[in-house]
Design an enzyme around this catalytic site. Structure first.
Site, PDB file in Angstrom:
ATOM      1  N   GLY A   1       0.974  -1.006  -0.059  1.00 35.84           N
ATOM      2  CA  GLY A   1      -0.026   0.009   0.024  1.00 35.84           C
ATOM      3  C   GLY A   1       0.787   1.330   0.031  1.00 35.84           C
TER       4      GLY A   1
ATOM      5  CD  GLN B   1       3.597   5.743   2.671  1.00 34.73           C
ATOM      6  OE1 GLN B   1       2.458   5.283   1.934  1.00 34.73           O
ATOM      7  NE2 GLN B   1       4.247   5.037   3.259  1.00 34.73           N
TER       8      GLN B   1
ATOM      9  CB  CYS C   1       5.511   2.028   7.223  1.00 35.10           C
ATOM     10  SG  CYS C   1       5.024   3.788   6.534  1.00 35.10           S
ATOM     11  CG  LEU C   2       6.601   1.134   1.157  1.00 36.62           C
ATOM     12  CD1 LEU C   2       5.949   1.394   0.050  1.00 36.62           C
ATOM     13  CD2 LEU C   2       7.767   0.147   0.942  1.00 36.62           C
TER      14      LEU C   2
ATOM     15  CG  HIS D   1      -0.221   1.058   7.371  1.00 34.23           C
ATOM     16  ND1 HIS D   1       0.752   0.566   8.505  1.00 34.23           N
ATOM     17  CD2 HIS D   1       0.426   1.925   6.844  1.00 34.23           C
ATOM     18  CE1 HIS D   1       1.907   1.083   7.845  1.00 34.23           C
ATOM     19  NE2 HIS D   1       1.506   1.863   6.964  1.00 34.23           N
ATOM     20  CD  GLU D   2      -0.974   2.107   3.018  1.00 35.28           C
ATOM     21  OE1 GLU D   2      -0.768   3.262   2.929  1.00 35.28           O
ATOM     22  OE2 GLU D   2      -0.084   1.166   3.135  1.00 35.28           O
TER      23      GLU D   2
ATOM     24  CG  HIS E   1       0.531   6.716   5.684  1.00 28.95           C
ATOM     25  ND1 HIS E   1       1.572   7.247   6.081  1.00 28.95           N
ATOM     26  CD2 HIS E   1       0.710   5.271   5.285  1.00 28.95           C
ATOM     27  CE1 HIS E   1       2.466   6.017   6.491  1.00 28.95           C
ATOM     28  NE2 HIS E   1       1.854   5.181   5.781  1.00 28.95           N
TER      29      HIS E   1
HETATM   30 ZN   LIG Z   1       2.844   3.274   5.753  1.00 28.02          ZN
END
Ligand SMILES: [Zn+2]
Length: 186
Positions: free
Chosen positions: A45, A50, A99-100, A141-142, A145
Site C-alpha cells: 500500500g 508518502q 511501512c515504506l 494503516h494507509e 497516513h
Molecule cells: Zn505506511
C-alpha cells in the site's frame, strides 16, 4: 515514473490530507506513478503523503499476497477521498506492520478487525462499505497516513522508547533500503 518515498521526519507525513476533485491536475498520471512506485518498493500500500502530496489518495495491491491469501487474487484498488467513518471496537487483533516510510522497523499493532469506510474509486464512483479481515488492517494503516498518523503512533510507550534511536536515524538519513527515498537531511 518511480517517485521517491518520503521518510519518517518529513513534515508532509504529519499533515491531514485534503480531499480532491476529478479535475485534480494529472491525476491519472499520478495514480500510474504511485502504482509504479509501489511495485518498485515491493509494498502492498502507498498513500499520497508518502510521495510528498497531502491529498487523500491511496493505492493498495493485495494481489502480491495471493499465494497466502487467495481471496485477494487480482486485488488492486485505488482509494480517493478515503475516510474511516466508524470502527467496530468489539473485535481487535494484533499483527506486525511495517511501512515504506519507516524502513527496517516492524512492530506489532492492535487494530479493530472491522471498519466502516467511504471512498471514491478511480472513476469517482462513491463507495460506502463495512470492510473486515486483512484488507481492513491495510486500509487502517494507509488511511492513517491521510490523517498524518503512522503505525509507530499506535504502539506501546515502551516499544516507542525502544525504537526511538532508530526513528531518529531515519530522520537523519542513516538507513539503507532498496528504493528511492527523500529524507529531511542527508
Ligand atoms: Zn505506511
Amino acid at each position: 515514473m518511480v517517485l521517491p518515498i518520503y521518510i519518517f521526519g518529513q513534515p508532509v507525513l504529519r499533515k491531514v490530507a485534503e480531499d480532491i476533485t476529478p479535475d485534480y491536475p494529472q491525476l491519472k498520471d499520478l495514480i500510474g506513478d504511485m502504482w509504479e512506485t509501489l511495485a518498485e518498493s515491493e509494498g502492498i500500500g502507498l498513500a499520497a503523503p508518502q510521495i510528498g502530496k497531502p491529498i487523500r489518495l491511496v493505492v493498495i495491491d493485495l494481489d502480491v499476497l495471493a499465494d497466502d491469501m487467495p481471496e485477494y487474487k487480482g486485488f488492486k484498488q485505488v482509494y480517493i477521498n478515503a475516510h474511516i467513518v466508524e470502527y467496530d471496537e468489539s473485535n481487535t487483533d494484533v499483527s506486525e506492520e511495517g511501512c515504506l516510510s519507516i524502513p527496517a522497523i516492524h512492530e506489532k499493532v492492535t487494530r479493530p478487525t472491522r471498519i466502516h469506510v467511504e471512498w471514491d474509486d478511480e472513476n469517482f464512483e462513491h463507495h460506502d462499505e463495512w470492510v473486515e479481515g486483512y484488507l481492513a488492517r491495510v486500509m487502517q494503516h494507509e488511511f492513517d497516513h491521510l490523517d498524518g498518523k503512522m503505525f509507530v503512533d499506535r504502539i506501546s510507550q515502551l516499544r516507542k522508547q525502544l525504537i526511538k534511536s532508530k526513528l531518529r536515524a531515519l530522520t537523519q538519513g542513516r538507513f539503507r533500503c532498496g528504493y528511492k527515498t527523500k529524507v529531511v537531511r542527508k
